[in-house]
Design a protein around this motif. Structure first.
Motif, PDB file in Angstrom:
ATOM      1  N   THR A 112       0.831  -1.209   0.000  1.00  0.00           N
ATOM      2  CA  THR A 112       0.000   0.000   0.000  1.00  0.00           C
ATOM      3  C   THR A 112       0.864   1.255   0.000  1.00  0.00           C
ATOM      4  OG1 THR A 112      -1.689  -1.216   1.223  1.00  0.00           O
ATOM      5  CG2 THR A 112      -1.938   1.158   1.097  1.00  0.00           C
TER       6      THR A 112
ATOM      7  N   TYR B  87       2.046   1.629  -3.494  1.00  0.00           N
ATOM      8  CA  TYR B  87       0.924   2.037  -4.343  1.00  0.00           C
ATOM      9  C   TYR B  87       0.554   3.502  -4.119  1.00  0.00           C
ATOM     10  CZ  TYR B  87      -4.015   2.521  -5.648  1.00  0.00           C
ATOM     11  OH  TYR B  87      -5.211   2.978  -6.157  1.00  0.00           O
TER      12      TYR B  87
ATOM     13  N   THR C 143      -5.158  -0.808   0.716  1.00  0.00           N
ATOM     14  CA  THR C 143      -5.683   0.242  -0.165  1.00  0.00           C
ATOM     15  C   THR C 143      -7.084   0.660   0.266  1.00  0.00           C
ATOM     16  OG1 THR C 143      -6.378  -1.510  -1.703  1.00  0.00           O
ATOM     17  CG2 THR C 143      -4.281  -0.417  -2.155  1.00  0.00           C
TER      18      THR C 143
END
Length: 460
Positions: A281, A284, A407
Protein backbone atom coordinates in the motif's frame (compact mmCIF):
# COMPACT_ATOMS: atom_id res chain seq x y z
CA UNK A 1 41.37 -42.97 -0.46
CA UNK A 2 38.29 -41.23 0.95
CA UNK A 3 39.45 -37.60 0.86
CA UNK A 4 37.56 -36.65 -2.29
CA UNK A 5 36.54 -32.99 -2.53
CA UNK A 6 32.85 -32.20 -2.16
CA UNK A 7 31.84 -30.44 -5.38
CA UNK A 8 28.19 -29.96 -4.34
CA UNK A 9 28.73 -26.34 -3.19
CA UNK A 10 30.18 -25.44 -6.60
CA UNK A 11 27.26 -27.06 -8.38
CA UNK A 12 24.80 -25.22 -6.16
CA UNK A 13 26.62 -21.91 -6.74
CA UNK A 14 26.32 -22.34 -10.52
CA UNK A 15 22.61 -23.03 -10.25
CA UNK A 16 22.08 -20.13 -7.88
CA UNK A 17 23.65 -17.72 -10.37
CA UNK A 18 21.35 -19.05 -13.06
CA UNK A 19 18.33 -18.80 -10.73
CA UNK A 20 18.97 -15.08 -10.12
CA UNK A 21 18.29 -14.37 -13.77
CA UNK A 22 14.59 -15.12 -13.45
CA UNK A 23 14.20 -12.34 -10.92
CA UNK A 24 15.98 -10.12 -13.46
CA UNK A 25 13.62 -11.34 -16.19
CA UNK A 26 10.19 -11.07 -14.58
CA UNK A 27 10.87 -7.85 -12.64
CA UNK A 28 10.62 -5.96 -15.93
CA UNK A 29 6.98 -7.02 -16.19
CA UNK A 30 6.17 -6.08 -12.60
CA UNK A 31 7.87 -2.68 -12.75
CA UNK A 32 7.29 -1.37 -16.28
CA UNK A 33 3.85 -2.93 -16.83
CA UNK A 34 2.03 -3.51 -13.54
CA UNK A 35 3.58 -0.78 -11.40
CA UNK A 36 4.01 2.16 -13.78
CA UNK A 37 2.80 2.05 -17.38
CA UNK A 38 -0.32 -0.09 -17.74
CA UNK A 39 -2.92 1.48 -15.45
CA UNK A 40 -2.74 5.12 -16.61
CA UNK A 41 -2.57 4.09 -20.27
CA UNK A 42 -5.49 1.66 -19.96
CA UNK A 43 -7.53 4.42 -18.28
CA UNK A 44 -6.79 6.68 -21.25
CA UNK A 45 -7.77 4.03 -23.84
CA UNK A 46 -10.89 3.00 -21.90
CA UNK A 47 -11.75 6.69 -21.53
CA UNK A 48 -11.67 7.01 -25.32
CA UNK A 49 -14.03 4.06 -25.63
CA UNK A 50 -16.33 5.50 -22.95
CA UNK A 51 -16.54 8.83 -24.74
CA UNK A 52 -14.65 10.91 -22.21
CA UNK A 53 -13.88 14.43 -23.54
CA UNK A 54 -10.53 14.77 -25.33
CA UNK A 55 -9.71 17.93 -23.38
CA UNK A 56 -10.06 16.18 -20.02
CA UNK A 57 -6.71 16.27 -18.23
CA UNK A 58 -7.23 13.00 -16.40
CA UNK A 59 -9.47 10.27 -17.84
CA UNK A 60 -9.70 8.76 -14.36
CA UNK A 61 -12.05 11.60 -13.37
CA UNK A 62 -14.46 10.78 -16.17
CA UNK A 63 -17.54 8.99 -14.89
CA UNK A 64 -18.38 7.33 -18.23
CA UNK A 65 -18.38 3.54 -18.33
CA UNK A 66 -17.38 0.65 -20.57
CA UNK A 67 -19.29 -2.62 -20.89
CA UNK A 68 -17.38 -5.64 -19.51
CA UNK A 69 -19.41 -8.84 -19.85
CA UNK A 70 -22.60 -6.90 -19.15
CA UNK A 71 -21.12 -4.90 -16.28
CA UNK A 72 -20.83 -1.14 -16.68
CA UNK A 73 -17.46 -0.21 -15.18
CA UNK A 74 -16.02 3.29 -14.88
CA UNK A 75 -13.14 3.82 -17.29
CA UNK A 76 -10.97 5.13 -14.47
CA UNK A 77 -11.50 1.95 -12.43
CA UNK A 78 -11.10 -0.60 -15.21
CA UNK A 79 -7.40 -1.54 -14.71
CA UNK A 80 -7.96 -2.07 -10.99
CA UNK A 81 -10.98 -4.30 -11.60
CA UNK A 82 -8.91 -6.32 -14.06
CA UNK A 83 -6.04 -6.89 -11.66
CA UNK A 84 -8.53 -7.74 -8.89
CA UNK A 85 -10.15 -10.35 -11.13
CA UNK A 86 -6.74 -11.85 -11.92
CA UNK A 87 -6.03 -12.01 -8.18
CA UNK A 88 -9.29 -13.81 -7.40
CA UNK A 89 -8.88 -16.27 -10.26
CA UNK A 90 -5.35 -17.03 -9.10
CA UNK A 91 -6.78 -18.29 -5.81
CA UNK A 92 -8.39 -21.12 -7.81
CA UNK A 93 -5.36 -21.88 -9.93
CA UNK A 94 -2.27 -21.46 -7.73
CA UNK A 95 -2.96 -24.44 -5.40
CA UNK A 96 -3.20 -26.74 -8.44
CA UNK A 97 0.05 -25.34 -9.83
CA UNK A 98 1.79 -25.69 -6.46
CA UNK A 99 0.79 -29.34 -6.04
CA UNK A 100 1.82 -30.05 -9.64
CA UNK A 101 5.22 -28.46 -9.05
CA UNK A 102 5.81 -30.56 -5.93
CA UNK A 103 5.22 -33.78 -7.92
CA UNK A 104 7.44 -32.74 -10.83
CA UNK A 105 11.12 -33.34 -11.48
CA UNK A 106 11.04 -30.53 -14.06
CA UNK A 107 10.31 -27.39 -12.09
CA UNK A 108 12.36 -25.23 -14.44
CA UNK A 109 10.20 -26.33 -17.39
CA UNK A 110 7.03 -25.29 -15.57
CA UNK A 111 8.63 -21.96 -14.65
CA UNK A 112 9.73 -21.31 -18.25
CA UNK A 113 6.41 -22.42 -19.76
CA UNK A 114 4.39 -20.09 -17.56
CA UNK A 115 6.92 -17.29 -18.12
CA UNK A 116 6.92 -17.56 -21.89
CA UNK A 117 3.13 -17.91 -22.03
CA UNK A 118 2.81 -14.86 -19.76
CA UNK A 119 5.27 -12.87 -21.87
CA UNK A 120 3.36 -13.81 -25.04
CA UNK A 121 0.15 -12.51 -23.48
CA UNK A 122 1.91 -9.36 -22.23
CA UNK A 123 3.22 -8.66 -25.74
CA UNK A 124 -0.41 -8.24 -26.86
CA UNK A 125 -0.47 -5.02 -24.82
CA UNK A 126 1.31 -3.43 -27.79
CA UNK A 127 -2.05 -3.51 -29.58
CA UNK A 128 -3.75 -1.53 -26.80
CA UNK A 129 -4.48 1.77 -28.57
CA UNK A 130 -7.14 4.29 -29.53
CA UNK A 131 -10.33 2.87 -28.00
CA UNK A 132 -9.46 -0.85 -28.34
CA UNK A 133 -9.24 -1.67 -24.64
CA UNK A 134 -10.53 -5.27 -24.88
CA UNK A 135 -7.29 -6.88 -26.05
CA UNK A 136 -5.43 -5.09 -23.28
CA UNK A 137 -7.90 -6.36 -20.69
CA UNK A 138 -7.45 -9.96 -21.79
CA UNK A 139 -3.67 -9.59 -22.03
CA UNK A 140 -3.19 -8.11 -18.55
CA UNK A 141 -5.41 -10.69 -16.83
CA UNK A 142 -3.75 -13.68 -18.49
CA UNK A 143 -0.19 -12.37 -18.14
CA UNK A 144 -0.72 -11.54 -14.46
CA UNK A 145 -2.08 -15.00 -13.70
CA UNK A 146 0.72 -16.72 -15.61
CA UNK A 147 3.35 -14.58 -13.89
CA UNK A 148 2.03 -15.75 -10.52
CA UNK A 149 2.18 -19.38 -11.68
CA UNK A 150 5.80 -19.01 -12.79
CA UNK A 151 6.79 -17.55 -9.44
CA UNK A 152 5.45 -20.67 -7.66
CA UNK A 153 7.91 -22.86 -9.55
CA UNK A 154 10.67 -20.29 -9.17
CA UNK A 155 10.25 -20.10 -5.39
CA UNK A 156 10.15 -23.89 -5.07
CA UNK A 157 13.44 -24.17 -6.98
CA UNK A 158 15.10 -22.06 -4.26
CA UNK A 159 14.86 -25.03 -1.87
CA UNK A 160 16.43 -27.40 -4.42
CA UNK A 161 19.49 -25.25 -5.09
CA UNK A 162 20.41 -24.01 -1.61
CA UNK A 163 20.95 -25.37 1.87
CA UNK A 164 19.13 -23.91 4.85
CA UNK A 165 22.19 -21.82 5.73
CA UNK A 166 22.44 -20.42 2.18
CA UNK A 167 18.77 -19.57 1.74
CA UNK A 168 18.81 -15.92 2.97
CA UNK A 169 21.86 -15.00 0.90
CA UNK A 170 20.49 -16.59 -2.28
CA UNK A 171 17.00 -15.09 -1.92
CA UNK A 172 18.43 -11.62 -1.20
CA UNK A 173 20.70 -11.69 -4.23
CA UNK A 174 17.79 -12.80 -6.39
CA UNK A 175 15.64 -9.90 -5.22
CA UNK A 176 18.56 -7.48 -5.66
CA UNK A 177 19.17 -8.73 -9.18
CA UNK A 178 15.47 -8.29 -9.92
CA UNK A 179 15.40 -4.71 -8.69
CA UNK A 180 18.46 -3.91 -10.79
CA UNK A 181 17.06 -5.46 -13.97
CA UNK A 182 13.60 -3.99 -13.52
CA UNK A 183 15.09 -0.60 -12.72
CA UNK A 184 17.34 -0.55 -15.79
CA UNK A 185 14.50 -1.31 -18.21
CA UNK A 186 12.15 1.09 -16.42
CA UNK A 187 14.75 3.87 -16.67
CA UNK A 188 15.11 3.24 -20.41
CA UNK A 189 11.35 3.22 -20.92
CA UNK A 190 10.74 6.35 -18.86
CA UNK A 191 13.48 8.14 -20.81
CA UNK A 192 11.83 7.07 -24.06
CA UNK A 193 8.43 8.24 -22.81
CA UNK A 194 9.66 11.62 -21.54
CA UNK A 195 11.64 12.26 -24.73
CA UNK A 196 9.20 10.76 -27.21
CA UNK A 197 8.89 13.97 -29.22
CA UNK A 198 12.66 14.19 -29.70
CA UNK A 199 12.82 10.69 -31.20
CA UNK A 200 9.70 11.09 -33.34
CA UNK A 201 7.26 8.98 -31.34
CA UNK A 202 3.80 9.76 -30.07
CA UNK A 203 3.25 9.35 -26.35
CA UNK A 204 0.95 6.40 -27.09
CA UNK A 205 3.58 4.63 -29.19
CA UNK A 206 6.22 5.24 -26.49
CA UNK A 207 4.01 3.53 -23.90
CA UNK A 208 3.16 0.66 -26.26
CA UNK A 209 6.83 0.06 -27.04
CA UNK A 210 7.60 0.13 -23.32
CA UNK A 211 4.95 -2.51 -22.63
CA UNK A 212 6.29 -4.64 -25.48
CA UNK A 213 9.88 -4.28 -24.28
CA UNK A 214 8.93 -5.69 -20.87
CA UNK A 215 7.40 -8.77 -22.50
CA UNK A 216 10.46 -9.32 -24.68
CA UNK A 217 12.82 -8.79 -21.71
CA UNK A 218 10.82 -11.27 -19.61
CA UNK A 219 10.86 -13.95 -22.32
CA UNK A 220 14.48 -13.45 -23.41
CA UNK A 221 16.14 -13.56 -20.00
CA UNK A 222 14.07 -16.57 -18.92
CA UNK A 223 16.18 -18.56 -21.39
CA UNK A 224 19.20 -18.32 -19.06
CA UNK A 225 17.71 -20.12 -16.02
CA UNK A 226 15.89 -22.56 -18.31
CA UNK A 227 19.17 -23.62 -19.92
CA UNK A 228 21.45 -23.54 -16.89
CA UNK A 229 19.25 -24.87 -14.07
CA UNK A 230 19.15 -28.62 -13.51
CA UNK A 231 16.18 -30.86 -12.86
CA UNK A 232 15.75 -32.16 -9.32
CA UNK A 233 13.59 -35.16 -8.36
CA UNK A 234 10.54 -34.50 -6.16
CA UNK A 235 10.86 -35.24 -2.44
CA UNK A 236 7.96 -36.87 -0.61
CA UNK A 237 5.25 -35.11 -2.63
CA UNK A 238 1.61 -35.99 -2.11
CA UNK A 239 -0.80 -37.03 -4.87
CA UNK A 240 -3.99 -35.02 -5.26
CA UNK A 241 -7.25 -36.37 -6.68
CA UNK A 242 -10.66 -35.11 -7.62
CA UNK A 243 -12.15 -32.58 -10.02
CA UNK A 244 -10.80 -29.11 -10.72
CA UNK A 245 -12.67 -27.56 -7.81
CA UNK A 246 -11.33 -30.16 -5.37
CA UNK A 247 -7.80 -29.85 -6.73
CA UNK A 248 -7.86 -26.08 -6.27
CA UNK A 249 -9.88 -25.05 -3.24
CA UNK A 250 -9.77 -28.60 -1.90
CA UNK A 251 -5.98 -28.61 -2.02
CA UNK A 252 -5.85 -25.11 -0.56
CA UNK A 253 -8.14 -26.20 2.27
CA UNK A 254 -6.03 -29.31 2.96
CA UNK A 255 -2.90 -27.16 3.13
CA UNK A 256 -4.60 -24.74 5.51
CA UNK A 257 -5.65 -27.64 7.74
CA UNK A 258 -2.13 -29.03 7.63
CA UNK A 259 -0.83 -25.67 8.86
CA UNK A 260 -2.20 -26.59 12.29
CA UNK A 261 0.75 -28.95 12.55
CA UNK A 262 3.12 -26.00 12.03
CA UNK A 263 1.90 -23.22 14.35
CA UNK A 264 5.06 -21.13 13.95
CA UNK A 265 4.68 -21.24 10.16
CA UNK A 266 1.04 -20.15 10.50
CA UNK A 267 1.99 -17.27 12.79
CA UNK A 268 4.69 -16.05 10.43
CA UNK A 269 2.35 -16.31 7.45
CA UNK A 270 -0.24 -14.19 9.29
CA UNK A 271 2.44 -11.63 10.16
CA UNK A 272 3.60 -11.52 6.55
CA UNK A 273 0.10 -10.91 5.26
CA UNK A 274 -0.19 -7.81 7.46
CA UNK A 275 3.21 -6.16 7.02
CA UNK A 276 3.42 -7.04 3.32
CA UNK A 277 -0.01 -5.50 2.73
CA UNK A 278 1.31 -2.35 4.41
CA UNK A 279 4.39 -2.40 2.17
CA UNK A 280 2.36 -2.82 -1.02
CA UNK A 281 0.00 0.00 0.00
CA UNK A 282 2.87 2.39 0.73
CA UNK A 283 4.34 1.69 -2.71
CA UNK A 284 0.92 2.04 -4.34
CA UNK A 285 0.10 5.28 -2.53
CA UNK A 286 3.53 6.94 -2.72
CA UNK A 287 3.00 8.72 -6.05
CA UNK A 288 -0.53 9.84 -5.08
CA UNK A 289 0.71 11.14 -1.75
CA UNK A 290 3.63 12.91 -3.41
CA UNK A 291 1.56 14.57 -6.11
CA UNK A 292 -1.74 15.33 -4.37
CA UNK A 293 -0.61 16.00 -0.79
CA UNK A 294 2.96 17.25 -1.17
CA UNK A 295 2.59 18.99 -4.54
CA UNK A 296 5.44 17.39 -6.50
CA UNK A 297 5.47 17.29 -10.29
CA UNK A 298 5.98 14.32 -12.59
CA UNK A 299 9.75 14.79 -12.86
CA UNK A 300 10.22 14.45 -9.08
CA UNK A 301 7.87 11.47 -8.88
CA UNK A 302 9.54 9.65 -11.77
CA UNK A 303 12.96 10.30 -10.27
CA UNK A 304 11.70 8.98 -6.93
CA UNK A 305 10.37 5.77 -8.51
CA UNK A 306 13.78 5.08 -10.06
CA UNK A 307 15.59 6.02 -6.86
CA UNK A 308 13.56 3.51 -4.83
CA UNK A 309 14.17 0.83 -7.45
CA UNK A 310 17.95 1.16 -7.40
CA UNK A 311 18.27 1.72 -3.65
CA UNK A 312 16.21 -1.45 -3.16
CA UNK A 313 18.97 -3.30 -5.03
CA UNK A 314 21.45 -2.27 -2.36
CA UNK A 315 18.92 -2.78 0.41
CA UNK A 316 18.34 -6.40 -0.57
CA UNK A 317 22.09 -7.08 -0.54
CA UNK A 318 22.46 -5.29 2.81
CA UNK A 319 19.70 -7.33 4.44
CA UNK A 320 21.23 -10.47 2.97
CA UNK A 321 24.52 -9.66 4.71
CA UNK A 322 22.70 -9.00 7.97
CA UNK A 323 20.86 -12.31 7.64
CA UNK A 324 24.13 -14.20 7.20
CA UNK A 325 25.20 -12.91 10.60
CA UNK A 326 21.95 -12.74 12.54
CA UNK A 327 19.59 -15.03 10.62
CA UNK A 328 16.62 -13.88 8.59
CA UNK A 329 14.12 -13.43 11.41
CA UNK A 330 15.65 -10.46 13.22
CA UNK A 331 16.25 -8.30 10.10
CA UNK A 332 12.62 -8.90 9.09
CA UNK A 333 11.39 -7.84 12.53
CA UNK A 334 13.58 -4.73 12.67
CA UNK A 335 12.65 -3.95 9.08
CA UNK A 336 9.00 -3.91 10.16
CA UNK A 337 9.90 -1.42 12.89
CA UNK A 338 11.66 0.67 10.22
CA UNK A 339 8.46 0.73 8.14
CA UNK A 340 6.60 2.23 11.11
CA UNK A 341 9.22 5.00 11.35
CA UNK A 342 8.96 5.60 7.59
CA UNK A 343 5.17 6.00 7.72
CA UNK A 344 5.43 8.46 10.62
CA UNK A 345 8.11 10.43 8.77
CA UNK A 346 5.93 10.53 5.64
CA UNK A 347 3.04 11.89 7.71
CA UNK A 348 5.12 14.86 8.87
CA UNK A 349 6.75 15.61 5.50
CA UNK A 350 6.29 19.28 4.55
CA UNK A 351 4.88 20.07 1.12
CA UNK A 352 7.31 20.67 -1.76
CA UNK A 353 10.39 19.71 0.27
CA UNK A 354 12.24 17.58 -2.27
CA UNK A 355 15.31 16.64 -0.15
CA UNK A 356 13.21 15.25 2.70
CA UNK A 357 10.92 13.44 0.26
CA UNK A 358 13.93 11.79 -1.39
CA UNK A 359 15.35 10.88 2.02
CA UNK A 360 12.15 9.01 2.86
CA UNK A 361 12.31 7.35 -0.58
CA UNK A 362 15.84 6.13 0.18
CA UNK A 363 14.63 4.67 3.48
CA UNK A 364 11.79 2.92 1.64
CA UNK A 365 14.21 1.43 -0.87
CA UNK A 366 16.56 0.16 1.83
CA UNK A 367 13.93 -1.85 3.68
CA UNK A 368 11.72 -2.72 0.70
CA UNK A 369 13.95 -5.27 -1.00
CA UNK A 370 15.33 -6.64 2.25
CA UNK A 371 12.07 -7.43 4.00
CA UNK A 372 10.56 -9.06 0.91
CA UNK A 373 13.67 -11.12 0.10
CA UNK A 374 14.18 -12.41 3.63
CA UNK A 375 10.48 -13.14 4.06
CA UNK A 376 10.70 -15.54 1.11
CA UNK A 377 13.82 -17.31 2.37
CA UNK A 378 12.71 -17.44 6.02
CA UNK A 379 9.32 -18.86 5.01
CA UNK A 380 11.12 -21.55 2.98
CA UNK A 381 12.72 -22.76 6.23
CA UNK A 382 9.30 -23.10 7.89
CA UNK A 383 7.70 -25.42 5.32
CA UNK A 384 8.08 -29.22 5.07
CA UNK A 385 10.48 -30.56 2.45
CA UNK A 386 8.80 -31.78 -0.72
CA UNK A 387 5.79 -29.47 -0.35
CA UNK A 388 7.41 -26.19 -1.37
CA UNK A 389 5.13 -25.58 -4.34
CA UNK A 390 2.02 -26.27 -2.29
CA UNK A 391 3.08 -23.94 0.52
CA UNK A 392 4.39 -21.20 -1.76
CA UNK A 393 1.07 -21.37 -3.62
CA UNK A 394 -0.61 -20.70 -0.28
CA UNK A 395 1.89 -17.90 0.38
CA UNK A 396 1.04 -16.21 -2.93
CA UNK A 397 -2.70 -16.95 -2.87
CA UNK A 398 -3.13 -15.57 0.64
CA UNK A 399 -0.96 -12.55 -0.15
CA UNK A 400 -3.07 -11.72 -3.18
CA UNK A 401 -6.30 -12.40 -1.34
CA UNK A 402 -5.61 -9.74 1.29
CA UNK A 403 -3.77 -7.22 -0.88
CA UNK A 404 -6.87 -5.00 -1.04
CA UNK A 405 -7.06 -4.32 2.71
CA UNK A 406 -4.36 -1.65 2.84
CA UNK A 407 -5.68 0.24 -0.17
CA UNK A 408 -9.20 0.06 1.29
CA UNK A 409 -8.03 1.57 4.59
CA UNK A 410 -6.12 4.25 2.70
CA UNK A 411 -9.17 5.11 0.57
CA UNK A 412 -11.62 5.15 3.51
CA UNK A 413 -9.37 7.37 5.63
CA UNK A 414 -9.03 9.84 2.77
CA UNK A 415 -12.78 9.87 2.26
CA UNK A 416 -13.38 10.50 5.98
CA UNK A 417 -10.73 13.21 6.42
CA UNK A 418 -10.28 14.63 2.89
CA UNK A 419 -6.52 14.44 3.47
CA UNK A 420 -3.88 11.91 2.50
CA UNK A 421 -1.85 12.50 5.68
CA UNK A 422 -4.12 10.53 8.06
CA UNK A 423 -4.62 8.01 5.24
CA UNK A 424 -0.87 7.28 5.09
CA UNK A 425 -0.57 7.30 8.89
CA UNK A 426 -3.34 4.69 9.22
CA UNK A 427 -1.06 2.16 7.53
CA UNK A 428 0.91 1.91 10.78
CA UNK A 429 -1.75 -0.58 11.89
CA UNK A 430 -0.56 -3.14 9.34
CA UNK A 431 3.08 -2.88 10.39
CA UNK A 432 2.22 -2.85 14.10
CA UNK A 433 0.08 -5.99 13.85
CA UNK A 434 2.74 -7.63 11.69
CA UNK A 435 5.43 -6.81 14.27
CA UNK A 436 3.32 -8.12 17.16
CA UNK A 437 2.77 -11.39 15.33
CA UNK A 438 6.47 -11.63 14.45
CA UNK A 439 7.32 -11.31 18.13
CA UNK A 440 5.36 -14.53 18.69
CA UNK A 441 7.46 -16.42 16.14
CA UNK A 442 10.09 -18.82 17.51
CA UNK A 443 12.41 -19.34 14.50
CA UNK A 444 14.32 -22.33 15.84
CA UNK A 445 11.17 -24.17 16.87
CA UNK A 446 9.44 -23.46 13.56
CA UNK A 447 12.37 -24.71 11.48
CA UNK A 448 12.63 -27.91 13.53
CA UNK A 449 8.86 -28.56 13.34
CA UNK A 450 9.07 -28.34 9.54
CA UNK A 451 11.82 -30.97 9.56
CA UNK A 452 14.58 -28.66 8.33
CA UNK A 453 18.05 -28.12 9.71
CA UNK A 454 18.45 -25.00 11.85
CA UNK A 455 21.20 -22.69 10.48
CA UNK A 456 23.86 -21.75 13.02
CA UNK A 457 23.07 -18.03 12.77
CA UNK A 458 19.47 -18.70 13.84
CA UNK A 459 20.61 -20.49 17.00
CA UNK A 460 23.22 -17.81 17.67
Amino acid sequence: MTGIADLAPLARAREQKAWYWYDWANSAYYTTVLSVMFAPYMIEVAGNAAGCPDNLDDAATCGNTVDVLGLHLAAGSLPFYLTSFATIFSAFLLPIVGAMVDRSAHKKRHMAFFAWAGAACASLLFFLKDDDWQIGAIAIVLSSILAGCSVISYSAILVDISTEAERDRVSSRGWAFGYLGGGILLAINLAMFLGHDAIGLSSSMAVRLSLLSAAIWWAAFTIIPFVKLSDHPPVGSLEIKGNVFDRSFGQLWRTLKDLRNYPVTLTFLAAYLFFNDGIQTVIYAASTYGSKQLGFGDSVLIGTILLIQFVAFGGALLFGRLAQRYGGYRPILYGTYAWIVIVVAAFFLPAKNVPLFLLVAIAIGLVLGGTQALSRSFYSLLIPRGREGEYFALYNACERGTSWLGTLVFAVMFQLTDSYRPAILALIVFFAVGALLLLRVDPERGIREAGNRVPANVVG
